[in-house]
Design a protein around this motif. Structure first.
Motif, mmCIF file in Angstrom:
data_model
loop_
_atom_site.group_PDB
_atom_site.id
_atom_site.type_symbol
_atom_site.label_atom_id
_atom_site.label_comp_id
_atom_site.label_asym_id
_atom_site.label_seq_id
_atom_site.Cartn_x
_atom_site.Cartn_y
_atom_site.Cartn_z
ATOM 1 N N ASP A 19 -55.358 -27.199 -5.347
ATOM 2 C CA ASP A 19 -56.416 -27.945 -4.644
ATOM 3 C C ASP A 19 -55.810 -28.758 -3.501
ATOM 4 O O ASP A 19 -56.324 -28.736 -2.382
ATOM 5 C CB ASP A 19 -57.148 -28.893 -5.595
ATOM 6 N N THR A 20 -54.728 -29.461 -3.789
ATOM 7 C CA THR A 20 -54.056 -30.269 -2.769
ATOM 8 C C THR A 20 -53.557 -29.388 -1.635
ATOM 9 O O THR A 20 -53.727 -29.708 -0.459
ATOM 10 C CB THR A 20 -52.871 -31.051 -3.393
ATOM 11 N N SER A 70 -60.384 -33.932 -12.114
ATOM 12 C CA SER A 70 -59.366 -33.970 -11.063
ATOM 13 C C SER A 70 -59.702 -33.015 -9.919
ATOM 14 O O SER A 70 -58.952 -32.895 -8.963
ATOM 15 C CB SER A 70 -57.991 -33.616 -11.635
ATOM 16 N N CYS A 71 -60.825 -32.334 -10.027
ATOM 17 C CA CYS A 71 -61.204 -31.316 -9.052
ATOM 18 C C CYS A 71 -61.835 -31.971 -7.834
ATOM 19 O O CYS A 71 -62.981 -32.398 -7.875
ATOM 20 C CB CYS A 71 -62.182 -30.344 -9.707
ATOM 21 N N ASP A 72 -61.079 -32.025 -6.745
ATOM 22 C CA ASP A 72 -61.578 -32.619 -5.506
ATOM 23 C C ASP A 72 -61.234 -31.762 -4.309
ATOM 24 O O ASP A 72 -61.142 -32.251 -3.198
ATOM 25 C CB ASP A 72 -60.980 -34.015 -5.294
ATOM 26 N N ASP A 74 -61.542 -28.617 -1.411
ATOM 27 C CA ASP A 74 -62.527 -28.343 -0.381
ATOM 28 C C ASP A 74 -63.643 -27.478 -0.963
ATOM 29 O O ASP A 74 -63.456 -26.798 -1.964
ATOM 30 C CB ASP A 74 -61.854 -27.595 0.789
ATOM 31 N N PRO A 97 -70.325 -28.917 -4.349
ATOM 32 C CA PRO A 97 -69.047 -29.635 -4.410
ATOM 33 C C PRO A 97 -68.164 -29.046 -5.509
ATOM 34 O O PRO A 97 -68.670 -28.624 -6.553
ATOM 35 C CB PRO A 97 -69.466 -31.064 -4.745
ATOM 36 N N ARG A 99 -66.253 -30.232 -7.810
ATOM 37 C CA ARG A 99 -66.342 -30.794 -9.155
ATOM 38 C C ARG A 99 -67.581 -30.257 -9.878
ATOM 39 O O ARG A 99 -67.528 -29.930 -11.062
ATOM 40 C CB ARG A 99 -66.366 -32.315 -9.096
#
Length: 133
Positions: A19-20, A70-72, A74, A97, A99
């Motif tokens: 994700d990052t 923790s899912c943020d 794009d 989104p 999440r």
């Protein structure tokens, strides 16, 4: 038992790193592929819920919670589709989104649980998780 829980935690940690990475990637195709890989890893964790022995449920649920919360990353599906849908007052499928998309994947796994009592307990857990979001 510990190996299953450790594997679930490792998938969650790798998904968070992906994700990052997807947020830092300028290339649209690469960003989409990286975000899709992260979502797949989260789905693997969620898919353990109906499969693991009863004694492992709390550890897998803990990993699943972390995967959702923790899912943020794009939005998978891109900005233009999302912007067009927002102008129409709705959301385009595939542009929710991250999440909420992860939570929807989690709910599908909870619904796949065959044992009625276990499904009931997992549903209550999923509702408590949703309230925390």
């Amino acid at each position: 038992g510990d190996a299953v829980a450790a594997g679930a935690r490792a998938f969650v940690e790798r998904a968070a790193r992906l994700d990052t990475q997807s947020l830092k990637t300028a290339n649209e195709t690469e960003r989409h592929e990286t975000a899709a890989a992260a979502r797949t890893l989260r789905r693997l964790v969620f898919s353990l819920l109906p499969l693991v022995d009863h004694s492992l449920v709390p550890e897998v649920q803990s990993a699943a919670e972390k995967a959702v919360l923790s899912c943020d990353g794009d939005v998978v599906g891109g900005g233009e589709k999302k912007a067009n849908a927002a102008r129409r007052g709705g959301t385009e499928p595939g542009t929710e989104p991250p999440r909420l998309a992860a939570y929807a994947d989690l709910v599908r796994s909870v619904m796949a649980i065959g044992d009625v009592a276990r499904k009931g307990a997992a549903t209550q857990w999923a509702l408590r998780l949703r309230a925390r979001m």
